[in-house]
Design a protein around this motif. Sequence first.
Motif: not given
Length: 347
Positions: A228-237
Motif C-alpha cells: 500500500a501507499l503512504k497516506k499523506l495530509p490533504a491528499r484525499q484525506e
Amino acid sequence: MNYYEALNFIEKKLSLGIMPGLSRIKKLLDKMGNPQNELKIIHIAGTNGKGTVAGSIADALINQGCKVGLFTSPWVKDYREQIQINNEFISKSDFACYVSEYYENDCSEFEFLTAVMYKYFSDNKVDYAVIECGMGGKEDATNVEKSNLSVITSISLDHTDFLGNTVEEIAENKSGICRKNSDCIIYSDEFADIFRDKCKNLIISPQSDNLSLVNTVLSHLGYETQNALKKLPARQERKGNILLDGGHNLSAAKALEPIINNEVAVIGMMKDKDIEGYLSIIAPKCKRIIAVDVNNPRAVSKEKLASIANKYCNDVVVSNNAQGALKNNPTLICGSFYMIREIYNLI
C-alpha cells in the motif's frame, strides 16, 4: 536567532516568488561544502503523486532498516515537516542554527530551504535522501546533485507559465533531473523517448500507477516491495465529515471527481492553475461552493474564482478566507494545499 526568528526570516523570502535557475543555490551550496554530492539521492519529479511516491519510498526504506531523509513540499501542518529524517521533523533548534549560519544569501525561500535540507541530511549521514522536486525539474532548486536515481511520476499540464504549454514540453523540463551516469524509473512508457537518452538506464514501471512505481524503485534498490501507499495530509484525506484534497490541476480533479457528490465545497486556488478545467470537473459535483481568498501572492481572487464556478454550480458564494468559510459546514475543502494549510489544525 531562535526558531521563530529563523522561520520569520525564511518566510519573508516568499515575497521573492518563484525564481527559476540554479546559480543562487549553487553558490550557497558551494559555501556549505556541496553537501548534496555526499548523498545517495532518490530524486522525484512529475506532475501528480510526487509527495505520495516520495513518502511511500521513504517509509519502505525506513521500515527495512535505513536512515532516510525526506524532503517534500508544500507543508500542511508544520513548516518543519518538509525536512524529515526517519519521520522526525528537523528540530526547531537545528533549523534555527542552519538559518543563522547561512542567512546571508540572495536565495528564494524554496532555494534556501533546499540548501538547508541538503546540509542537514549530509551532516546526519542519511543512507538515502528522498527528494521531491518543487516544480518542473531542469531549473528546480533541488536539481543540483552529480548523480541520483531519478523517478518520474505521471505527467500532465501544470505550471505552464514556467514549464511549457504541452505535456511533451513539461516532460522535457522534468527530464532535467536525469543524469547520464544514473538510472531513471518512469511511471509509464508515454514519454520514454524523452527520458531514454538522458540517463544511463531507463526502467519503465510495469503498471501506470503510483504503487507500481514505488515498488519498481524498491526492487531496483534491492528492497522488499509494499502492499500500500503512504497516506499523506490533504491528499484525499477525510477528517470527520470533511474530505481534504490539495490537488489543483486537471489530473487531480479527475482523481477526486469519482469520490465526491452533492458537496458543500470550500475552494481556493492559485491563479497560475487551470482553474476553468479544474472547476469544470469538480463544481458540477457540488450543491454549494464557497470561493475563498488564499493568503498567497499567487492566489486567484475569490471573486474571479466564483465567477468561473458559477458556470458549473448554481449556488456560489464568497468568503474572505477559508477559516470563515468553515461556518458553512463544508463536506469538501479543495483546490490548494496553501488554502488547506490555513485551516488544517482547526478542523
